[in-house]
Design an enzyme around this catalytic site. Sequence first.
Site, mmCIF file in Angstrom:
data_model
loop_
_atom_site.group_PDB
_atom_site.id
_atom_site.type_symbol
_atom_site.label_atom_id
_atom_site.label_comp_id
_atom_site.label_asym_id
_atom_site.label_seq_id
_atom_site.Cartn_x
_atom_site.Cartn_y
_atom_site.Cartn_z
ATOM 1 N N GLY A 160 0.808 -1.207 0.000
ATOM 2 C CA GLY A 160 0.000 0.000 0.000
ATOM 3 C C GLY A 160 0.842 1.257 0.000
ATOM 4 O O GLY A 160 2.075 1.215 0.062
ATOM 5 N N GLY A 251 6.802 -3.593 2.947
ATOM 6 C CA GLY A 251 6.716 -4.089 4.311
ATOM 7 C C GLY A 251 7.350 -5.448 4.510
ATOM 8 O O GLY A 251 8.145 -5.919 3.686
ATOM 9 N N GLY A 253 6.118 -8.388 4.275
ATOM 10 C CA GLY A 253 5.803 -9.338 3.212
ATOM 11 C C GLY A 253 6.668 -9.124 1.986
ATOM 12 O O GLY A 253 7.181 -10.075 1.387
ATOM 13 N N ILE A 281 3.426 2.024 7.427
ATOM 14 C CA ILE A 281 2.832 3.189 8.064
ATOM 15 C C ILE A 281 2.467 2.874 9.510
ATOM 16 O O ILE A 281 2.386 3.765 10.360
ATOM 17 C CB ILE A 281 1.590 3.672 7.269
ATOM 18 C CG1 ILE A 281 1.254 5.114 7.643
ATOM 19 C CG2 ILE A 281 0.416 2.739 7.484
ATOM 20 C CD1 ILE A 281 0.244 5.749 6.724
ATOM 21 N N ASP A 282 2.286 1.581 9.818
ATOM 22 C CA ASP A 282 1.972 1.156 11.188
ATOM 23 C C ASP A 282 3.207 1.065 12.072
ATOM 24 O O ASP A 282 3.095 0.809 13.273
ATOM 25 C CB ASP A 282 1.275 -0.218 11.173
ATOM 26 C CG ASP A 282 -0.086 -0.182 10.510
ATOM 27 O OD1 ASP A 282 -0.629 0.923 10.355
ATOM 28 O OD2 ASP A 282 -0.603 -1.253 10.155
ATOM 29 N N MET A 325 -5.008 4.109 11.663
ATOM 30 C CA MET A 325 -4.385 2.903 11.125
ATOM 31 C C MET A 325 -3.599 2.179 12.208
ATOM 32 O O MET A 325 -3.035 2.799 13.108
ATOM 33 C CB MET A 325 -3.482 3.261 9.948
ATOM 34 C CG MET A 325 -4.260 3.591 8.683
ATOM 35 S SD MET A 325 -3.183 3.774 7.252
ATOM 36 C CE MET A 325 -4.379 3.525 5.936
ATOM 37 N N ARG A 327 -3.297 -2.099 12.095
ATOM 38 C CA ARG A 327 -3.978 -3.394 11.989
ATOM 39 C C ARG A 327 -3.506 -4.381 13.051
ATOM 40 O O ARG A 327 -4.318 -5.030 13.709
ATOM 41 C CB ARG A 327 -3.729 -3.955 10.585
ATOM 42 C CG ARG A 327 -4.351 -5.314 10.337
ATOM 43 C CD ARG A 327 -4.075 -5.777 8.924
ATOM 44 N NE ARG A 327 -4.447 -7.172 8.752
ATOM 45 C CZ ARG A 327 -5.655 -7.601 8.450
ATOM 46 N NH1 ARG A 327 -6.625 -6.731 8.289
ATOM 47 N NH2 ARG A 327 -5.900 -8.891 8.316
ATOM 48 N N TYR A 427 -7.774 6.495 4.390
ATOM 49 C CA TYR A 427 -6.567 6.610 3.581
ATOM 50 C C TYR A 427 -5.973 8.017 3.553
ATOM 51 O O TYR A 427 -4.918 8.225 2.950
ATOM 52 C CB TYR A 427 -6.862 6.159 2.148
ATOM 53 C CG TYR A 427 -7.138 4.687 2.013
ATOM 54 C CD1 TYR A 427 -6.481 3.767 2.824
ATOM 55 C CD2 TYR A 427 -8.035 4.205 1.076
ATOM 56 C CE1 TYR A 427 -6.713 2.410 2.706
ATOM 57 C CE2 TYR A 427 -8.280 2.838 0.947
ATOM 58 C CZ TYR A 427 -7.613 1.952 1.760
ATOM 59 O OH TYR A 427 -7.842 0.615 1.635
#
Length: 512
Positions: A160, A251, A253, A281-282, A325, A327, A427
């Site tokens: 993202g 990230g 992944g 971003i997290d 944000m 998760r 977003y």
Amino acid sequence: TALPLPSAWGAPLGAAAMAARFGAFGARAWAQHGLKAPLGAIAAGSAYAATSWRDRYVRAEVSYDASNLKPHHLSSWRDGVTGLVAERRVNKVRNPMAKGLPGMNFLNPDELVKGHIILNDSKASSRDSALKKGCVRGNACKDIWWEPKDVKAAIVTCGGLCPGLNSIIREVTNCLYNQYGVSTVIGIQGGYNGLSDPEDNEPIELNPETVREIHMKGGSILKAGRGGFDAEKICDTLENMGINMLFTVGGDGTQGAAYLLFEAARKRGLEISIVGVPKSIDNDILHFDKTFGFDSAVADASQIIRNGWVEATSCNKGVGIVKLMGRDAGFVAMHAALASTIVDLVLIPEVSFQMEDVMRHVDATLARKDFMVIAVAEGAGQEHVSTGKKDATGHTIYGDIGVHLRDQVNKHLKPTGGRSFYIDPSYIIRSCPIRPNDHIFCSRLAFDAVHTAMRGYTGVCVGPIHNVIVVMPSNLIAKGKRKIKVHSSNWQSCVQSCNMPNALSGLSQKTK
């Protein structure tokens, strides 16, 4: 009768036996040429054998060691050896900056940043062992692996959006062009899709002209994308395009996939430096202090919290609820609350809570000052809103804790005339332009990613430990997600700043 040898002697004797064999082979080779093998040659061969054996013997023990970079340097990545890289010996090319900037200070290539720096540490048992021996610094060295004129580089942004993607693209490009004289830099569009299927995702040329102003806006000029990873197809593309340096921005992944790509390239002998710049971003990347874009996201989140505060203070018994944000980790919510200092409750994924405790805190806060502000991370309280569903990639589909909390607060306050004001910026936070200090951080990461690649490292990422950029094997950061530790100084400061009750603090529970 021979006495049984202690089991601990087995390994040294095995090394000695192997050393003897190396010595014998050396002696025979000298004899074939009519020469007498010198003792020094036999001793050297024996020492080499013992060292070689020892390197392989400890390989399993150092596989979870950030300083073990021999498997990640192009001089030794296929040799099965371990330990620090002797860059002064294996890197034969003089860095062009040594001539262009003769007064520049270069790193010693074996400089290490200690991972554990606190004496008499109250949290020693919780520190990750991967950092125990330290991490190699990721800046410029006088001697490099790659001849700059032979480098053909590519940049890919995956996953993202995040503030700072364009800054990373810009500074990687500028560093390659201006500091190393690399004339071919390619932008891969659509994430890994652009490498697996370049016909449908045409790459673009990057140079100082094309990237000059891109940091002024949010997003990614390379159209960040998800999925599309196929290691063999990507290796084919890289080989066909002649790319020998790849920068992966994404990230955990993305970096995990980059590590698989590194292994596939090693297997086929495709010499390429693959260096990652972790993105989240997290702020949930393992080991590193923080990720780029996080500070910009927190700054925007703090302003949105102020909007919630304005709404809450402009009526009787008003409760402003802002969903942010986060998760799997609540860093954005926690830092935005600390930055704004007007939040009364922060709900994060790492702390379980009962809705009854939330309502008791709402009542107590409204009784004290007639308004309240709540910051809630999107992954918090999933036990209350679980969907039981997974998406096409196997990730859990989270329920909307923000809407649920809004409805529960409204229902609770309706008899007494109070109400909530719910804000979901969604977003907006991830698409904002980069803030100045964050752009400086992006520049540091981008420059050091280039320096690390030019030094010959591959299958690695760069990031800050104690605010010093270091090099780390990508598989170490791809093995999980960083989360808030409920007994960390930051979370305990947040609990105190918000005047949160013990029942909602998580201080009596173990970190998830």
